[in-house]
Structures are given as structure tokens and as C-alpha cells.
Design an enzyme around this catalytic site. Structure first.
Site, PDB file in Angstrom:
ATOM      1  N   LYS A 140       0.865  -1.202  -0.183  1.00 21.91           N
ATOM      2  CA  LYS A 140       0.063  -0.229  -0.009  1.00 21.91           C
ATOM      3  C   LYS A 140       1.042   1.013  -0.016  1.00 21.91           C
ATOM      4  O   LYS A 140       1.285   1.681   1.136  1.00 21.91           O
ATOM      5  CB  LYS A 140      -0.850   0.096   1.126  1.00 21.91           C
TER       6      LYS A 140
HETATM    7  N1  PMP Z   1      -7.918  -1.159  -3.077  1.00 23.69           N
HETATM    8  C1  PMP Z   1      -7.184  -0.086  -2.995  1.00 23.69           C
HETATM    9  C2  PMP Z   1      -6.269   0.553  -4.090  1.00 23.69           C
HETATM   10  C3  PMP Z   1      -7.352   0.557  -1.736  1.00 23.69           C
HETATM   11  O1  PMP Z   1      -6.808   1.993  -1.632  1.00 23.69           O
HETATM   12  C4  PMP Z   1      -7.903   0.035  -0.594  1.00 23.69           C
HETATM   13  C5  PMP Z   1      -8.327   0.791   0.598  1.00 23.69           C
HETATM   14  N2  PMP Z   1      -7.005   0.509   1.401  1.00 23.69           N
HETATM   15  C6  PMP Z   1      -8.409  -1.205  -0.983  1.00 23.69           C
HETATM   16  C7  PMP Z   1      -8.175  -1.784  -2.090  1.00 23.69           C
HETATM   17  C8  PMP Z   1      -9.235  -1.896   0.270  1.00 23.69           C
HETATM   18  O2  PMP Z   1      -8.333  -2.355   1.186  1.00 23.69           O
HETATM   19  P1  PMP Z   1      -8.883  -2.544   2.700  1.00 23.69           P
HETATM   20  O3  PMP Z   1      -9.763  -3.488   2.595  1.00 23.69           O
HETATM   21  O4  PMP Z   1      -7.739  -3.383   3.277  1.00 23.69           O
HETATM   22  O5  PMP Z   1      -9.162  -1.238   3.273  1.00 23.69           O
END
Ligand code: PMP
Length: 302
Positions: free
Chosen positions: A159
Site C-alpha cells: 500500500k
Molecule cells: N484497493 C485499494 C487501491 C485501496 O486503496 C484499498 C483501501 N485501502 C482497498 C483496495 C481495500 O483495502 P482494505 O479493505 O484493506 O481497506
């Protein structure tokens, strides 16, 4: 709507181990992360005083940093505690939590091995990622201009701030055309995810979701798979062609910020938020507040 800038608010931000007044949580313009995107972050939500899947988020933060070739100078437990302390210090019990780690200003240039690694954590009230009135009816998405890159083109598992450049551009273009968000394909042309959330489709009572092999494997995605399986639904993780969208009855996107948001349109395809999307939306909102029991491990791929 009055815009309250994020650098001009009351409160406290955890910054390298201490709390600083919100407006003083600053970095220098010659910060490596600003020029070369050497930053990783998380997005979490606290519900009724508990951060949902806190340690999973913190683990992913550490993993993202490792992928970006830097080490966070705290332990996992220290960051977990700092996230909780940040909410407490700001008197927040229902909020969004944003930890970020980045390379500092010691070295300028592509290589910056000697730079200091900083960590900051902010928390603020953020009730709904999409317009609440629109959310129940389903949000409208268009196709994104950019595709998710291949894992040998970018560190897609992290991320990382740099991976969001194409998300911002895609979402801006979508918003300018009146859409709430954009659906991104991956480098092969399969359906990947929205700009900040993973996606699910429903056909004949079965859920279908893309395999996160070149985009973020969301914590909410795994949670929703667990809920759906514990409810007896079949969940298929597979590659999905854009033309298949014609055959799906329901669609919804999921993420820590977006939670479970029904989708009414993706480009030329339309969906009607139905029983499955709406019941998972409801189940998710109960689960995050401790009001639903879900069998652990149900998300293990079958
Ligand atoms: N994809 C992207 C590009 C994101 O930014 C997020 C949000 N963090 C998600 C998927 C979903 O991830 P999560 O459920 O861990 O928040």
C-alpha cells in the site's frame, strides 16, 4: 459544503513517537517521499472505540515498508498502541485512522539509503466515503483510464503512495464526468478494483471477485469473503473479463473507507443493489461493531 483543509484543524497527531499539535505536524519540501513516493500508509476505521482489524493493518504497513526497502523504527505493538492512543488523544471513538511511514530529508536523489524513516498517525471523523444518499441506491462508476500495473512493473502488493497516482488521475476523470469512482482493469485486461476499494459481483446467488495478484489484497475483501461463506454463499476468486459484467446481477465495492458500497453502474453495465449486496452491507456494519459472529478462517481460498 465548506472545505476544512487537513492542515488547519484542531487536534493532535502522533509524529515520530510524540504528539504534536495538528497544525504543526509538518515535513520539509525536500522530503524524499514527496519527490520519489517513498511512503507507505494504511487506512483504518475505529468503531465504538475499537479499531477494526488493527493488527492486520499494522502488519500490512510493516510489510509495505519492507517491500519499499525500508524498516519502520518501531515495533508492531508500538504502532498498534500509537493508533489507539491517537484516537484517544483526539477524543474519537468512531473515526478513520491514517498511519503513514516515509523517507525523510537527509538524502536527495533516487538512492536514499541513509534517510531517516518517519512515522505519523492522524485520526479524524470520516462518516462515509461516498455520498450516503447515493450509497444505498448504488454508486455509478466509469472505466478508469489507467490499468493496475504488473507485479514485475511495480510493487503491487504494497500500500504505497506511488501506486495511487493512477488512482487519483482515474478518479478525477470519473468525477469530472459525474461518476463517483472508476473501475480499473489490470495489465492483462481483467477487472481489477476501484481506485480505493476491491470489487465483488453476484450471479445466481454466487459471489465472484478478482484474484488480488497485482493489486491490494484488501482486509475488507477478506472479511466480506468470511461473512459470505459463513452465510453459506459460494465465493469464487478468479479472473473476470470486463464483458462478463453483462451477466452479473449485483455489484459492490469494499474497503476500510468505502465499507460495503453497492454499485449501480460500471461503464455500459448496470446493476440493481439486491438482497446479497444489502445483506452483506448490513452484516459488515454489524460485524465491525461487534454485533455479528463470523467463523474465523472462512476466507481461506477454497
Ligand atoms: N484497493 C485499494 C487501491 C485501496 O486503496 C484499498 C483501501 N485501502 C482497498 C483496495 C481495500 O483495502 P482494505 O479493505 O484493506 O481497506
Amino acid at each position: 459544503m465548506t472545505l476544512v483543509p487537513y492542515d488547519d484543524r484542531d487536534g493532535w497527531i502522533w509524529f515520530d513517537g510524540t504528539f504534536v499539535p495538528w497544525r504543526e505536524a509538518k515535513v520539509h519540501v525536500l522530503t524524499h517521499a514527496l519527490h520519489y513516493a517513498s511512503a507507505v500508509f494504511e487506512g483504518e476505521r475505529m468503531y465504538a472505540g475499537e479499531i477494526f482489524h488493527l493488527t492486520d493493518h499494522t502488519r500490512r504497513l510493516f510489510r509495505s515498508a519492507e517491500i519499499l526497502d525500508f524498516e519502520i523504527p518501531y515495533t508492531l505493538a508500538e504502532i498498534d498502541q500509537a493508533c489507539k492512543d491517537t484516537c484517544a488523544r483526539n477524543d474519537l471513538e468512531d473515526c478513520y485512522v491514517r498511519p503513514i511511514a516515509w523517507r525523510g530529508s537527509e538524502v536527495m536523489g533516487v538512492a536514499a539509503q541513509a534517510s531517516r524513516i518517519h512515522v505519523a498517525i492522524a485520526a479524524w471523523s470520516w462518516p462515509s466515503y461516498f455520498d450516503p444518499a447515493q450509497k444505498a441506491k448504488g454508486v455509478a462508476l466509469t472505466w478508469a483510464k489507467y490499468r493496475r500495473p504488473a507485479p514485475d512493473t511495480a510493487p503491487t502488493e504494497a500500500k504505497a503512495a506511488g501506486l495511487y497516482m493512477i488512482c487519483t488521475l482515474s478518479k478525477h476523470a470519473a468525477e469530472r464526468q459525474g461518476f463517483a469512482d472508476a473501475m480499473m482493469l489490470d495489465w492483462r485486461g481483467y477487472v481489477a478494483e476501484a481506485t480505493g476499494a476491491n470489487v465483488f459481483f453476484v450471479r445466481d446467488g454466487v459471489l465472484h471477485t478478482p484474484i488480488p495478484d497485482c493489486f491490494l489484497s484488501g482486509i475488507t475483501r477478506r472479511t466480506v469473503i468470511e461473512i459470505a461463506r459463513s452465510r453459506g454463499f459460494e465465493v469464487v476468486e478468479r479472473h473476470i473479463e470486463p464483458s462478463e459484467l453483462e451477466t452479473f446481477a449485483e455489484c459492490f465495492i469494499v474497503g476500510s473507507a468505502a465499507e460495503v458500497t453497492p454499485v449501480a453502474q460500471v461503464g455500459e453495465y448496470t446493476f440493481t443493489p439486491g438482497n446479497i449486496s444489502l445483506s452483506l452491507m448490513d452484516d459488515y456494519s454489524r460485524l465491525v461493531r461487534g454485533g455479528l459472529e463470523v467463523a474465523q478462517g472462512a476466507a481461506v481460498a477454497s
